[in-house]
Design an enzyme around this catalytic site. Sequence first.
Site, short mmCIF file in Angstrom:
data_model
loop_
_atom_site.label_atom_id
_atom_site.label_comp_id
_atom_site.label_asym_id
_atom_site.label_seq_id
_atom_site.Cartn_x
_atom_site.Cartn_y
_atom_site.Cartn_z
N SER A 124 0.97 -1.26 -0.04
CA SER A 124 -0.07 0.21 0.14
C SER A 124 0.78 1.19 0.15
O SER A 124 1.91 1.35 0.63
CB SER A 124 -0.79 0.03 1.17
OG SER A 124 -1.53 1.15 1.52
N TYR A 149 -1.94 -0.86 10.72
CA TYR A 149 -2.15 -1.46 9.49
C TYR A 149 -1.07 -1.23 8.53
O TYR A 149 -0.45 -2.19 7.94
CB TYR A 149 -3.60 -1.22 8.96
CG TYR A 149 -3.75 -1.21 7.55
CD1 TYR A 149 -3.43 0.19 6.58
CD2 TYR A 149 -3.79 -2.44 6.97
CE1 TYR A 149 -3.28 -0.10 5.35
CE2 TYR A 149 -3.81 -2.49 5.27
CZ TYR A 149 -3.32 -1.29 4.49
OH TYR A 149 -3.46 -1.46 3.26
N LYS A 153 2.03 -3.51 6.74
CA LYS A 153 2.62 -3.65 5.30
C LYS A 153 4.20 -3.35 5.07
O LYS A 153 4.85 -3.91 4.49
CB LYS A 153 1.82 -2.63 4.35
CG LYS A 153 0.18 -3.15 4.44
CD LYS A 153 0.03 -4.28 3.69
CE LYS A 153 -1.53 -4.47 3.23
NZ LYS A 153 -1.69 -5.71 2.59
#
Length: 330
Positions: A124, A149, A153
């Site tokens: 992302s 989150y 990643k």
Amino acid sequence: MRILVTGGLGFIGSHTVVELANQNHEIIIVDNLYNSKIEVLESLEKITGKKFKFYQYDIADKTKVESIFSENKIDAVIHFAGYKAVGESVQKPLMYYSNNLRSTLNLLEVMKEHGVNKLIFSSSATVYGDQGVRKYTEDMGRGTTTNPYGTTKAMIEKILEDVYTADNSWNITILRYFNPVGAHESGLIGDNPNGIPNNLMPYVMRVASGKLECLSVFGNDYQTVDGTGVRDYIHVVDLAKGHVKAIENAPDGLNVYNLGSGKGISVLELVNCFEQINGVKVNYKIVGRRPGDVAENYADPTKAWNELGWKTEKTLEDICKDAWNFEKNN
Ligand code: WQD
């Protein structure tokens, strides 16, 4: 190729399954249905006219991953599975680190045991953090992430780099998505998050359809075209096609690509386009900034075009039309 798609019933995973099937790849789907619905499997069969081997497994359980690889000769893996709600990750960091990291480590270990070395990882743009620029290129490296989150990643990207350094027989392609939106033209699959949406587009859709009362626009005092946040919205079908190009064209080794349109669109520009294209009204009010938001970020997608032969083809109008079509159908 025979491709295992983890999280294959999710928003981006399901659209990627369609595009892979269109290129006659053989697909195996694993999904634990935490943030997806079993009905998506039937929708995929309707759209493609094909059946898919499906495992309702949690790949955080290594024995489940092992049984999939023992039962199937897999050529490549596209790894989408992972929790992805920014707000939820702040409330439940352990759940995010445990699930997202454990499932990835299980996958890598079992792939190695079975001699499967081709991996596409769903990353992302959030890994860039806020580097004080608007346009991001892959060589800028990772910045400081602002939520667990995003940190998972970034951590997984680092794990993949270290795995490749230790054994460069791996072929790893890291795809950094900007803001995935829209839906397949059939209206059968799309972005349908559980509960109240965190992201802008699903929230706009639910206000337009009356399921939610009013959109809160998080700040209009940014140094941007109209003061509201600017992002790079990419049609999920374009994004899915980027995965097909990656699995077919990515050079050997470890490579990173931005998947974005290369254009920045503000919150109000998106809302206005949605209203005009669909002839609907979206009630909104301006409220304070959301903590952790950057003012503006969008992709420099040049590298994906030069090396994968991929770029976006759909417009903001296509995004708004297809998103609304999905909302009306569901
Ligand atoms: C977009 C813009 C908000 C909601 C995150 C993750 C990223 C990816 C996509 C998973 C911003 C504004 C939003 C609302 C608003 N996630 N907004 N009102 O934060 O750019 O990216 O989602 O794959 O990894 O970081 O997306 O859609 O939440 O916000 O005004 O109710 O819309 O301030 O400017 P974001 P978003």
